[in-house]
Design a protein around this motif. Structure first.
Motif, PDB file in Angstrom:
ATOM      1  N   ALA A 175      -4.790   9.897  -3.011  1.00 27.37           N
ATOM      2  CA  ALA A 175      -4.850   8.618  -3.709  1.00 27.37           C
ATOM      3  C   ALA A 175      -4.231   7.527  -2.849  1.00 27.37           C
ATOM      4  O   ALA A 175      -3.443   7.801  -1.941  1.00 27.37           O
ATOM      5  CB  ALA A 175      -4.109   8.706  -5.040  1.00 27.37           C
ATOM      6  N   LEU A 203       0.816  -1.210   0.000  1.00 33.07           N
ATOM      7  CA  LEU A 203       0.000   0.000   0.000  1.00 33.07           C
ATOM      8  C   LEU A 203       0.857   1.271   0.000  1.00 33.07           C
ATOM      9  O   LEU A 203       1.799   1.387   0.769  1.00 33.07           O
ATOM     10  CB  LEU A 203      -0.903   0.015   1.243  1.00 33.07           C
ATOM     11  CG  LEU A 203      -1.888   1.171   1.338  1.00 33.07           C
ATOM     12  CD1 LEU A 203      -2.992   1.032   0.297  1.00 33.07           C
ATOM     13  CD2 LEU A 203      -2.503   1.234   2.735  1.00 33.07           C
ATOM     14  N   GLU A 204       0.484   2.193  -0.856  1.00 38.04           N
ATOM     15  CA  GLU A 204       1.037   3.549  -0.826  1.00 38.04           C
ATOM     16  C   GLU A 204      -0.112   4.527  -0.728  1.00 38.04           C
ATOM     17  O   GLU A 204      -1.139   4.354  -1.389  1.00 38.04           O
ATOM     18  CB  GLU A 204       1.791   3.871  -2.119  1.00 38.04           C
ATOM     19  CG  GLU A 204       3.220   3.472  -2.103  1.00 38.04           C
ATOM     20  CD  GLU A 204       3.963   4.048  -3.307  1.00 38.04           C
ATOM     21  OE1 GLU A 204       3.757   5.222  -3.666  1.00 38.04           O
ATOM     22  OE2 GLU A 204       4.737   3.304  -3.891  1.00 38.04           O
ATOM     23  N   THR A 205       0.079   5.578   0.052  1.00 38.04           N
ATOM     24  CA  THR A 205      -0.937   6.616   0.161  1.00 38.04           C
ATOM     25  C   THR A 205      -0.304   7.934  -0.264  1.00 38.04           C
ATOM     26  O   THR A 205       0.755   8.290   0.227  1.00 38.04           O
ATOM     27  CB  THR A 205      -1.458   6.708   1.611  1.00 38.04           C
ATOM     28  OG1 THR A 205      -1.777   5.395   2.069  1.00 38.04           O
ATOM     29  CG2 THR A 205      -2.699   7.576   1.688  1.00 38.04           C
ATOM     30  N   TRP A 206      -0.973   8.626  -1.177  1.00 34.79           N
ATOM     31  CA  TRP A 206      -0.435   9.880  -1.716  1.00 34.79           C
ATOM     32  C   TRP A 206      -1.248  11.060  -1.193  1.00 34.79           C
ATOM     33  O   TRP A 206      -2.464  11.134  -1.412  1.00 34.79           O
ATOM     34  CB  TRP A 206      -0.501   9.886  -3.245  1.00 34.79           C
ATOM     35  CG  TRP A 206       0.380   8.887  -3.921  1.00 34.79           C
ATOM     36  CD1 TRP A 206       1.119   7.904  -3.348  1.00 34.79           C
ATOM     37  CD2 TRP A 206       0.605   8.770  -5.337  1.00 34.79           C
ATOM     38  NE1 TRP A 206       1.798   7.179  -4.312  1.00 34.79           N
ATOM     39  CE2 TRP A 206       1.498   7.690  -5.536  1.00 34.79           C
ATOM     40  CE3 TRP A 206       0.140   9.467  -6.447  1.00 34.79           C
ATOM     41  CZ2 TRP A 206       1.931   7.301  -6.815  1.00 34.79           C
ATOM     42  CZ3 TRP A 206       0.570   9.082  -7.712  1.00 34.79           C
ATOM     43  CH2 TRP A 206       1.463   8.012  -7.893  1.00 34.79           C
ATOM     44  N   THR A 207      -0.560  11.962  -0.555  1.00 31.30           N
ATOM     45  CA  THR A 207      -1.192  13.183  -0.057  1.00 31.30           C
ATOM     46  C   THR A 207      -0.247  14.347  -0.361  1.00 31.30           C
ATOM     47  O   THR A 207       0.868  14.117  -0.848  1.00 31.30           O
ATOM     48  CB  THR A 207      -1.411  13.123   1.471  1.00 31.30           C
ATOM     49  OG1 THR A 207      -0.136  13.185   2.114  1.00 31.30           O
ATOM     50  CG2 THR A 207      -2.124  11.843   1.889  1.00 31.30           C
ATOM     51  N   PRO A 208      -0.659  15.574  -0.052  1.00 33.38           N
ATOM     52  CA  PRO A 208       0.276  16.685  -0.275  1.00 33.38           C
ATOM     53  C   PRO A 208       1.578  16.534   0.527  1.00 33.38           C
ATOM     54  O   PRO A 208       2.591  17.142   0.177  1.00 33.38           O
ATOM     55  CB  PRO A 208      -0.523  17.907   0.198  1.00 33.38           C
ATOM     56  CG  PRO A 208      -1.954  17.511   0.025  1.00 33.38           C
ATOM     57  CD  PRO A 208      -1.998  16.042   0.348  1.00 33.38           C
ATOM     58  N   ALA A 209       1.565  15.726   1.589  1.00 34.38           N
ATOM     59  CA  ALA A 209       2.783  15.526   2.378  1.00 34.38           C
ATOM     60  C   ALA A 209       3.769  14.603   1.693  1.00 34.38           C
ATOM     61  O   ALA A 209       4.934  14.532   2.095  1.00 34.38           O
ATOM     62  CB  ALA A 209       2.429  14.961   3.759  1.00 34.38           C
ATOM     63  N   GLY A 210       3.327  13.866   0.691  1.00 28.69           N
ATOM     64  CA  GLY A 210       4.214  12.940  -0.005  1.00 28.69           C
ATOM     65  C   GLY A 210       3.556  11.589  -0.178  1.00 28.69           C
ATOM     66  O   GLY A 210       2.340  11.449  -0.034  1.00 28.69           O
ATOM     67  N   ALA A 211       4.371  10.593  -0.517  1.00 28.51           N
ATOM     68  CA  ALA A 211       3.870   9.235  -0.730  1.00 28.51           C
ATOM     69  C   ALA A 211       4.298   8.378   0.454  1.00 28.51           C
ATOM     70  O   ALA A 211       5.490   8.218   0.704  1.00 28.51           O
ATOM     71  CB  ALA A 211       4.442   8.658  -2.021  1.00 28.51           C
ATOM     72  N   LEU A 212       3.306   7.867   1.160  1.00 32.11           N
ATOM     73  CA  LEU A 212       3.591   7.072   2.351  1.00 32.11           C
ATOM     74  C   LEU A 212       3.527   5.588   1.996  1.00 32.11           C
ATOM     75  O   LEU A 212       2.470   5.073   1.615  1.00 32.11           O
ATOM     76  CB  LEU A 212       2.558   7.382   3.437  1.00 32.11           C
ATOM     77  CG  LEU A 212       2.731   6.632   4.756  1.00 32.11           C
ATOM     78  CD1 LEU A 212       3.989   7.091   5.492  1.00 32.11           C
ATOM     79  CD2 LEU A 212       1.509   6.794   5.651  1.00 32.11           C
ATOM     80  N   ALA A 213       4.655   4.903   2.124  1.00 30.79           N
ATOM     81  CA  ALA A 213       4.680   3.451   1.932  1.00 30.79           C
ATOM     82  C   ALA A 213       4.304   2.768   3.238  1.00 30.79           C
ATOM     83  O   ALA A 213       4.524   3.306   4.321  1.00 30.79           O
ATOM     84  CB  ALA A 213       6.064   3.005   1.488  1.00 30.79           C
ATOM     85  N   ALA A 214       3.725   1.595   3.139  1.00 31.72           N
ATOM     86  CA  ALA A 214       3.282   0.851   4.316  1.00 31.72           C
ATOM     87  C   ALA A 214       4.453   0.590   5.260  1.00 31.72           C
ATOM     88  O   ALA A 214       5.604   0.562   4.843  1.00 31.72           O
ATOM     89  CB  ALA A 214       2.664  -0.474   3.883  1.00 31.72           C
ATOM     90  N   MET A 233      -2.854   3.235  -3.403  1.00 37.66           N
ATOM     91  CA  MET A 233      -2.661   2.219  -4.430  1.00 37.66           C
ATOM     92  C   MET A 233      -1.894   1.045  -3.859  1.00 37.66           C
ATOM     93  O   MET A 233      -1.180   1.177  -2.872  1.00 37.66           O
ATOM     94  CB  MET A 233      -1.907   2.800  -5.610  1.00 37.66           C
ATOM     95  CG  MET A 233      -0.583   3.417  -5.278  1.00 37.66           C
ATOM     96  SD  MET A 233      -0.199   4.712  -6.496  1.00 37.66           S
ATOM     97  CE  MET A 233      -1.624   5.796  -6.280  1.00 37.66           C
ATOM     98  N   ALA A 282       7.911   9.452   1.446  1.00 40.61           N
ATOM     99  CA  ALA A 282       8.768  10.103   0.450  1.00 40.61           C
ATOM    100  C   ALA A 282       8.324  11.547   0.277  1.00 40.61           C
ATOM    101  O   ALA A 282       7.148  11.865   0.475  1.00 40.61           O
ATOM    102  CB  ALA A 282       8.683   9.361  -0.876  1.00 40.61           C
TER     103      ALA A 282
END
Lengths: 334, 334, 334, 334
Positions: free
Chosen positions: C249, B260-271, C251, D270
């Protein structure tokens, strides 16, 4: 550019060209002169940058000149800087200020509280990635910093002929990591231990130097820092920093030449990292010249000068002594 | 399971439960007995695993028994192992074989060429990620190995009461890294230097131990290895290895609990990475029990036994001495 | 296992072996029988799983039997399931329940409110990665879901002989994506448009099928979903899902066979993704059998049964019609 | 700059400033004039860029002028371009050349074989990431291209007042994707299907437009391309492209503002992607002005002009018609 301060470039070699182009492209600076003992070198660059060729003496005698960018050969840095400061010119000096710690300290009076602003160009402090990491640490986002790991791996070794004039791996190469360590640790290292090998090129050993090193720094608070260096990575120009704190970790890696990924049965191939410092640090070189414009405009103090130079060089000196003695070295003894 | 060799589990605590479940689920082993001095503990696990509770003596006296899995308390490992070997039983021993280097060496005769196969469970050698890295290095794909960086950061410190019985950070915790270092370097380290601090919990210092360390190993060939250890990462169970060679680098990182990755204005958060060793190394624990099945089937020699135990423990001993003396330690002196 | 419910495996082919092994390894189920029309196939698997070979009639007549796992050939699923339900046995049916939408609907009375629990195995709902994504969406962490992108790319095409019996790309292959779409959208698609090509193997076209498709779903609320399918990726078994919402988002990507990275001048090579569904979905296959144990234990309702089967198959039917007509299809018309 | 060709900037708004700064910084161009109907806007930019303010007529009448950069308001592009070409000036025109396909085609005679070079600035063709992908595809490294997925998600919607003048989502926004699709597919799309919703802002629907779309293109060869568009991503400026071929896949993602990663128990975060086009495409904007310098120097033909403009606009027109009709549209009919 009528109001931009007039500056001169002293030294038109590899780094002189980098800084000269940054200065010429910066609307906040008026690059007026290029100086180089080798006339064709000066002329070629002056033509490219649309400025005049002059002698160092003439440049320093120009009362309209506000500052100089010093990118002469390393062995001349200190004399040129002292002359420029004596002439009242603000100085941007390509690192190092000098390779000899004792000689540097002998001029502390002129350098520590200089007659004009003195900026020594430890460019990594202007890299947006290292800056982001430093800001994250300083903001306390990983809690109290406990340890660092700094990686500097060159893609390929320099020509053997360079080694004897380089000052050795620690003064020439690790010096950037020592500066970054002092900056990120925000505490002066108290002790240093280093082991180094010659694994890359026997010619480096023949020249009395090493090419692969691991250096450990320890602060009085117990903070630890490891520096990993090699003259040849085999995979590109690798410059990373990892910070471990009481609440988590933060790190910066290598930008890649593009975001391209290729997927095959062998796996997912990400694009290469940069092949060398020129492209990797293009933004930081421009940013440090812009910092010099800030200094000349009176809106910033130089972020690194004599103190940073002595601090980093003392760590390099300690590393060399540690390798020679096989024992840890107290910085108080350097 | 008619033909599967009969084995017994000695010790039904935390690691005993892990290995017992692996043995029960492995169709190539017939787990017949659970032994534990605390009867309810033995009974609960025996019920779960559908096997009998027995005493150690009875188990070792069973002529049909082919082997034992030893997961008793650390201080008893050596005695139990010696008894099992004397009874002619193949042994799977949870690491460490013993915390005392001198005591271990004193039993070299029985342990180095044991009467029955002796496997000491350094589980990281069965992790698919570390195995992939070792295979890549051994295949020469990064050229000649020049340096290693091993990272083992625990998510959170153990209870202070555990520290005095642990053998200390190096014998209890870094021991895995010492084994991995010996395996990946494929050359015995000649010297070791370590600095350690207590930054995580003052109770650890009060118990005479450290919680944060950097250890450097040097081989006669000049190969260097850095080990980074902390008792508390603040971000999860972090176990990585990086290998640098003459032609490039290879490394293994932390599996994540999902993709899972979550994308927000803070960046991309990997699990997150795994929170602890149980889930991170689930596959390696099962694989080492399967290796023991291979050993019992006569199709494999134990990959790690007395030599690996002494080799890793000598490095731990050297690290403790280096911290105490503040100087490098030659392994020949340990 | 005295209290574990007794179950039988009907069908010992490829998926039968997968589910049979999961059932045998699950301590909450007592796998008692293997049934297969081809006696050697049944015997080999029964021997491996330590259970009896029996006929379907005998199995369904066993009053002690609680449930069946149906993994017979696809064309027989519906008849076997109806027989098992009529016998009062809980059913785990490998997807699809049937390839014919009209036939399925004709048995709505027996299947929608079945006499015993009916679970149809859409395994992706038990993949930890897809589950993590669904939970994230359902928790509102990306705001209101606005669009989805589902990617299912097989590594290599099936043998051409399989195509005529497969039901076609949409009923055989895209069916998983249709189920995932319905699950993640949490709203029934109202319309569907599909374009498909035969780019991989002309034999597939000769068999009247396609191998490469893009399908767009639209819900009444305006939510959009794209499904990307190919029978041959050329790089491995690629199964991903991307969800776009009003606040960000989320994924899920492809797990890799290890965390190994190799760094060379060509770039950083990450380890391959899984080569096929067997290893990629090993955990989800085990988890869905465990779900069946929950169903048998009365602690869960089947997450997918007749409604999910009809819902996904209607989308497959709509896709086939859209490709045939070249126009969008309203689900209300299917 | 004595030999650099003299150019003028027409239009000093947002994109005019971007292109004007690129031209001023490019040593291969001599930016002599800034033209803007709003005098203060022209004067401010001219002062910054150290050039003169002039009228469009005066500029086009200057026989020494080699070319113009057109960044006037969109509705005036075509007239300005026609006037400049009539005056024999090479033209760099910010996209689009016009929003009206019929009007564009009506001027095919002057635009398709123009009197002076005509470059229309589809900047994505100069992005290093998209270029790397295109080169990889063109080199056959993923085999025969079979499908594409293009993602363009804006961070936040434009002000509602912009919508009525924009030409609508497809002509204003998707136009870049249409150009990239034509470039990467290397085959003219034969058909198009689009579905679009208004999910972001009801004011956009009130203005007669949509904000969320999925568009599918099909080529005669069977190649498929999906375009994913939204006016508001909620996580930044997202611009990606994925190419799937017979031997594997290649893709380009989003550069991040730094390489910073932060590790906490929640996972590894990230750094954000770029917040908008200005920073994301800074390099491509400079590169396309440099391409214009190549065109003026006679060493390059414009990579995109009338044909690319008509090709992309026809796809936009087709998308609008498809949404209106709910059916696929043949490009031959547009």
């Amino acid at each position: 550019m009528g109001n931009a301060p007039k500056v001169a470039l002293l030294g038109a070699g590899r780094m002189g060209q980098v800084h000269g182009r940054s200065a010429a492209a910066n609307p906040r600076l008026d690059l007026a002169y290029v100086v180089d003992p080798h006339a064709p070198t000066a002329e070629t660059l002056a033509a490219e940058l649309d400025c005049a060729v002059a002698s160092q003496d003439a440049v320093l005698a120009d009362p309209a000149l506000a500052g100089v960018l010093v990118a002469t050969s390393t062995s001349t840095h200190l004399d040129v800087v002292l002359a420029a400061l004596a002439a009242g010119k603000a100085v941007f000096c390509e690192k190092p200020l000098d390779l000899d710690l004792a000689r540097l300290r002998a001029h502390a009076a002129q350098l520590a509280s200089p007659a004009a602003p003195l900026y020594v160009a430890f460019n990594r402090r202007f890299d947006p990635n290292f800056q982001a990491l430093q800001a994250r640490i300083a903001a306390g986002e990983i809690g109290a910093l406990e340890s660092l790991h700094l990686i500097s791996h060159d893609p390929a070794p320099p020509p053997p002929a360079f080694i004897p004039t380089s000052g050795g791996l620690f003064r020439d190469f690790s010096i950037h990591d020592f500066d970054v360590a002092r900056w990120l640790l925000d505490e002066e290292p108290a002790e240093l231990f280093a082991w180094a090998s010659c694994l890359v090129d026997p010619a480096i050993a023949a020249a009395g130097d090493v090419d692969t090193a691991r250096i450990v720094l320890r602060c009085a608070s117990g903070k630890l820092c490891v520096i990993s260096n090699t003259r040849r990575s085999g995979y590109g120009y690798d410059q990373r920093a990892e910070a471990y704190g009481s609440k988590g970790a933060a790190m910066v890696g290598n930008p890649r030449v593009s975001t391209l990924e290729t997927w095959t049965p062998a796996g997912a191939l990400a694009a290469p990292i940069h092949p060398g410092f020129q492209s990797r640090y293009a933004a930081s070189y421009a940013a440090e010249v812009d910092h010099f414009a800030d200094v000349l405009a009176g809106v910033a103090e130089p972020v690194t000068g004599y103190a940073a130079s002595v601090g980093a060089l003392a760590l390099a000196e300690a590393a060399a002594r540690s390798v020679a003695s096989g024992a840890p070295v107290r910085l108080a003894d350097v």
